[in-house]
Design a protein around this motif. Structure first.
Motif, short mmCIF file in Angstrom:
data_model
loop_
_atom_site.label_atom_id
_atom_site.label_comp_id
_atom_site.label_asym_id
_atom_site.label_seq_id
_atom_site.Cartn_x
_atom_site.Cartn_y
_atom_site.Cartn_z
N ARG A 1 0.84 -1.22 0.00
CA ARG A 1 0.00 0.00 0.00
C ARG A 1 0.87 1.25 0.00
O ARG A 1 0.57 2.24 -0.68
CB ARG A 1 -0.93 -0.03 1.21
CG ARG A 1 -1.82 1.21 1.30
CD ARG A 1 -2.65 1.19 2.58
NE ARG A 1 -3.39 2.42 2.72
CZ ARG A 1 -4.57 2.66 2.16
NH1 ARG A 1 -5.12 1.70 1.43
NH2 ARG A 1 -5.19 3.81 2.33
N CYS B 1 2.22 1.76 -3.48
CA CYS B 1 1.16 2.24 -4.37
C CYS B 1 0.84 3.71 -4.11
O CYS B 1 0.55 4.48 -5.03
CB CYS B 1 -0.10 1.38 -4.19
SG CYS B 1 0.10 -0.31 -4.80
N ILE C 1 -5.81 5.72 -4.16
CA ILE C 1 -5.94 4.41 -3.48
C ILE C 1 -7.24 4.37 -2.69
O ILE C 1 -7.99 3.38 -2.71
CB ILE C 1 -4.73 4.14 -2.59
CG1 ILE C 1 -3.47 3.96 -3.48
CG2 ILE C 1 -4.95 2.91 -1.72
CD1 ILE C 1 -2.21 3.78 -2.67
#
Length: 331
Positions: A290, A293, A302
């Motif tokens: 995460r 990203c 996200i």
């Protein structure tokens, strides 16, 4: 290119600038010619209607003839270096072939210009032997405008010395009209008959609005025509060069800036893909994935993706099991 498109057309500025005094001096010759013809006629008549004495008439005619000759030569040869304001650097003899054709070619093309207009009037379609001959001094109208002007100067000068007072009595001071001069008004029949029968006076009177006047006016129109050509040429060159400048500016902007940004973006995209391809995502925790990203696509994107996935899952759970889609999924 911007500087070149601005500077290059200015090469015609000296020619355009020289046309202003040339047109000015060419226009002066009209009224100077008529004034000289008027004074020559009044000098012969000597009737007092001019409100000038005989000595004043002779002095003013002498000054007028001198000024006319100076102006005439200035247009032909230029008068730079003579201390004249707005002088002509290069005379018309060295610049315009159509001027020289009218001035020095046998014929009387100015008569055709009077009847058919300026365009194409430089060509002489008159028979120089018959159509251009004058009632007096026939050869003067057949040998070009310059010869006609020289004849006029000589005739006026002859009238000045033949009918004027002695040269040492000429009064060249500015004439101030005075009422007492009208006391001398007297028509002299002998002078009237002389003016009617003398070929010199007849010739000068004819030139006041005749061939010489029309020829000088034709030259004046030629100068105006060339000035228009200079201005049109300078304008067209400026428009073309400015259009090229704009085109090069647009092409340069597209090639250097726009395409450069696209190439830089493609290079960065390849580098990012290589960076992601070399990352060991299979051994990383969900939190680490995460975080990566978030660096690549941004935290907000996200979160939006997670919200969209949650909404899709909730929608799937809320559907009845008997629906056709659920049955197809169970099948």
């Amino acid at each position: 290119m911007c500087i070149f498109s601005t500077v290059y057309p200015t090469r015609t500025l000296p020619d355009i600038q020289d046309m202003a005094p040339m047109i000015d001096f060419a226009g002066r010759r009209h009224y100077q010619l008529q004034v000289c013809a008027f004074l020559a006629r009044e000098l012969v008549l000597d009737d007092g209607f001019s409100r000038m004495t005989h000595e004043q008439l002779a002095g003013q005619l002498s000054l007028c003839l001198e000024r006319l000759r100076v102006t005439y030569d200035a247009v032909r040869l230029g008068n730079a270096g003579q201390g004249v304001h707005n002088a002509i650097r290069v005379g018309a003899d060295d610049r315009f072939s159509d001027h020289n054709q009218v001035m020095y070619t046998p014929g009387c093309s100015w008569r055709e210009a009077e009847t058919s207009g300026f365009e194409g009037s430089v060509e002489n379609k008159f028979d120089a032997e018959h159509e251009c001959a004058l009632e007096v001094y026939p050869d003067a109208g057949e040998k070009g405008l310059h010869y006609l002007a020289m004849t006029f100067f000589e005739v006026v000068e002859g009238i000045l010395f033949d009918f004027g007072p002695p040269e040492d009595t000429w009064d060249k001071e500015p004439v101030v009209p005075a009422d007492h001069l009208f006391t001398r008004v007297q028509i002299r029949d002998d002078r009237v008959r002389l003016a009617e029968n003398n070929k010199d006076i007849t010739f000068v009177t004819m030139m006041m609005e005749g061939d010489l006047f029309l020829g000088l006016d034709h030259i004046h129109e030629i100068f105006h025509h060339h000035t228009h050509e200079f201005l049109v040429e300078a304008r067209h060159e400026t428009e073309i060069l400015y259009a090229l400048y704009v085109i090069l500016l647009a092409v340069g902007f597209y090639r250097i800036i726009f395409r450069g940004i696209l190439n830089s973006t493609e290079t960065d995209l390849v580098a990012i893909r290589q960076f992601v391809a070399h990352m060991p995502l299979h051994i990383m925790s969900p939190g680490e994935v995460r975080c990566i990203c978030a660096v690549l696509v941004g935290e907000d994107e996200i979160r939006a993706h997670e919200i969209e996935r949650a909404a899709s899952a909730s929608e799937a759970q809320a559907r009845p099991l008997g629906s056709s889609e659920s049955n197809r999924s169970l099948a």
